[in-house]
Scaffold this motif. Structure first.
Motif, PDB file in Angstrom:
ATOM      1  N   LEU A 107     -32.572  13.643 -31.320  1.00  0.00           N
ATOM      2  CA  LEU A 107     -31.124  13.738 -31.448  1.00  0.00           C
ATOM      3  C   LEU A 107     -30.408  13.119 -30.256  1.00  0.00           C
ATOM      4  O   LEU A 107     -29.299  13.518 -29.931  1.00  0.00           O
ATOM      5  CB  LEU A 107     -30.709  15.212 -31.603  1.00  0.00           C
ATOM      6  N   SER A 108     -31.022  12.149 -29.626  1.00  0.00           N
ATOM      7  CA  SER A 108     -30.359  11.457 -28.526  1.00  0.00           C
ATOM      8  C   SER A 108     -29.427  10.391 -29.102  1.00  0.00           C
ATOM      9  O   SER A 108     -29.628   9.890 -30.218  1.00  0.00           O
ATOM     10  CB  SER A 108     -31.392  10.809 -27.603  1.00  0.00           C
ATOM     11  N   GLU A 109     -28.409  10.030 -28.336  1.00  0.00           N
ATOM     12  CA  GLU A 109     -27.429   9.056 -28.819  1.00  0.00           C
ATOM     13  C   GLU A 109     -28.081   7.700 -29.088  1.00  0.00           C
ATOM     14  O   GLU A 109     -27.747   7.024 -30.066  1.00  0.00           O
ATOM     15  CB  GLU A 109     -26.303   8.913 -27.795  1.00  0.00           C
ATOM     16  N   ASP A 110     -29.013   7.289 -28.224  1.00  0.00           N
ATOM     17  CA  ASP A 110     -29.657   5.983 -28.411  1.00  0.00           C
ATOM     18  C   ASP A 110     -30.504   5.959 -29.681  1.00  0.00           C
ATOM     19  O   ASP A 110     -30.497   4.969 -30.426  1.00  0.00           O
ATOM     20  CB  ASP A 110     -30.526   5.660 -27.196  1.00  0.00           C
ATOM     21  N   VAL A 111     -31.238   7.045 -29.933  1.00  0.00           N
ATOM     22  CA  VAL A 111     -32.077   7.100 -31.134  1.00  0.00           C
ATOM     23  C   VAL A 111     -31.214   7.037 -32.387  1.00  0.00           C
ATOM     24  O   VAL A 111     -31.492   6.283 -33.332  1.00  0.00           O
ATOM     25  CB  VAL A 111     -32.943   8.377 -31.129  1.00  0.00           C
ATOM     26  N   ILE A 112     -30.158   7.835 -32.426  1.00  0.00           N
ATOM     27  CA  ILE A 112     -29.281   7.859 -33.594  1.00  0.00           C
ATOM     28  C   ILE A 112     -28.585   6.515 -33.777  1.00  0.00           C
ATOM     29  O   ILE A 112     -28.445   6.013 -34.900  1.00  0.00           O
ATOM     30  CB  ILE A 112     -28.245   8.993 -33.457  1.00  0.00           C
ATOM     31  N   SER A 113     -28.152   5.903 -32.673  1.00  0.00           N
ATOM     32  CA  SER A 113     -27.486   4.604 -32.764  1.00  0.00           C
ATOM     33  C   SER A 113     -28.416   3.548 -33.349  1.00  0.00           C
ATOM     34  O   SER A 113     -28.013   2.769 -34.219  1.00  0.00           O
ATOM     35  CB  SER A 113     -27.005   4.165 -31.377  1.00  0.00           C
TER      36      SER A 113
END
Length: 425
Positions: A107-113
């Protein structure tokens, strides 16, 4: 066990887990039986010793791995040996660590992006919209939602809100400056000459159309003994003089009357924009208007009409509003496929929204995972985790039995084989 709360899939896993446990236990029992039999005949032949050593090591490996696997979920034989029953005893710590692990790695921003970027959501949505009947389904859902919202709304509250919004907008809007700006626009440039021409033409029309009224008024104002010919001459002189003056005003930009009219008009427009007196009068007029019952009646009828229209449209399968929504949704899908800039913007909005949601609420998901696990019964938690990974863990026991036996055979061989050939160390 807590089988009564298990799903069919979990019951199937439970049966598979039990089967694997039996297989691992049967291998241990087989090693025990072989070891006992080999021990009884070990002195009768050299090769029996190899079998006994293999079985003995297999038993040790199987028991050691059974202890290791069992210690994860419960106390072996119910004995509270230190560092056993790890999952039940450390459930809360594991819950926090698991929640943090999910947040940091999933659920990190980079993974989701990266995920949202790779999905190209705009194109997927557009293609889905353009598939048969999907746009209609969206329109129907919107209409159904609109119908539900309208029906649950409190009419009185909505009417009060509309009335308040209308009154606030009227109070906050300065109409005099708007009228002044409009008049300035209308009378600027060549439009001023057109306005004068139209005014003169209108006045001339009034003179011609009011001939009877003017003659009657002249007859009333002159003495009774004036002949009708004199009244007619007076009328003609008035009309001729007025027409001449109007024409002169129209063609002469420096005519005194025209200059006075322009000056008065400019002053009036400037007063509309800046005069405190006019602003005060406007406020008083608006206050009087807003106190009229007609305003209240208007807001009530406005919401009533809107509600009736929305309900009527939502109940009609061929309603114009639903068709308009369907057409708009279809056009939107086509525009996305044709307009690369729009598609890129939508993807950017989706990515930014995903980053915002994860950045703002990602910890809430981690806390939800942690709180959910913490609220589980420790024993039930151990059982459910064992249900998910226990089958694979039983292979540790099986492998321990096999590898232990092979290791025992190798060690016994390295120990005995040199003596058989007359070597000693």
């Amino acid at each position: 066990m807590f089988l009564e709360s298990y799903t069919d899939l979990e019951l199937s896993k439970q049966a598979e887990l039990a089967r694997m446990k039996r297989l691992a236990t049967y291998l241990l029992a087989l090693a025990v039986l072989i070891y006992i039999a080999a021990s009884m005949f070990e002195g009768q032949a050299v090769w029996v010793g190899f079998i006994a050593a293999t079985a003995e090591a297999a038993m040790i490996g199987a028991i050691a791995d059974w202890f290791a696997v069992t210690a994860l979920f419960r106390h072996p034989f119910g004995i509270a040996i230190p560092h056993t029953a790890i999952i039940p005893s450390r459930k809360d710590v594991i819950a926090q660590q698991f929640g943090s692990f999910v947040q940091q790695n999933f659920l990190s921003e980079d993974v989701i992006s990266r995920k949202i970027r790779s999905m190209n959501l705009s194109r997927r949505v557009a293609k889905w919209i353009l598939e048969k009947d999907n746009a209609r389904a969206i329109a129907e859902q919107i209409m159904a939602s609109l119908d539900g919202v309208v029906r649950v709304m409190n009419d009185e509250d909505i009417q009060v809100m509309i009335e308040g919004k209308i009154k606030d907008r009227i109070r906050d809007t300065s109409f005099a400056p708007l009228i002044g700006e409009l008049l300035s626009f209308v009378t600027s440039g060549r439009r001023q000459q057109y306005l004068f021409d139209s005014t003169v033409d209108f006045c001339l029309y009034l003179l011609e159309d009011s001939e009877h009224d003017i003659k009657t008024k002249i007859g009333q104002e002159t003495p009774w003994w004036f002949p009708e010919s004199v009244d007619s001459a007076i009328y003609k002189q008035i009309v001729r003089s007025t027409s001449k003056m109007l024409y002169e005003i129209q063609v002469d930009a420096l005519h005194p009357i025209r200059k006075r009219m322009i000056k008065s008009m400019n002053q009036f427009m400037d007063d509309l924009k800046h005069s405190p007196d006019i602003a005060e009068k406007e406020t008083a007029i608006k206050r009087d208007v807003l106190e009229q019952p007609a305003v209240r009646d208007f807001t009530v009828s406005l919401w009533t009409d809107i509600k009736h229209l929305l309900l009527e449209q939502s109940e009609n399968p061929d309603a114009e509003l639903k068709q308009a929504i369907e057409d708009a949704v279809t056009r939107f899908g086509r525009n996305i496929l044709k307009d690369e800039v729009l598609a890129t913007k939508i993807n950017g909005w989706a990515e930014d929204s995903g980053r915002y949601l994860i950045g703002t609420y990602g910890h809430e998901v981690a806390d939800l995972i942690a709180d959910t696990i913490e609220n589980w019964d420790p024993q039930a938690t151990a059982e459910r985790i064992e249900l998910q990974i226990g089958r694979d863990l039983q292979f540790i026991r099986i492998n321990g039995t096999v590898i232990g036996g092979l290791a025992g055979l190798l060690i016994h061989t390295l120990t005995v084989l040199p003596g058989l050939f007359g070597f000693s160390f």
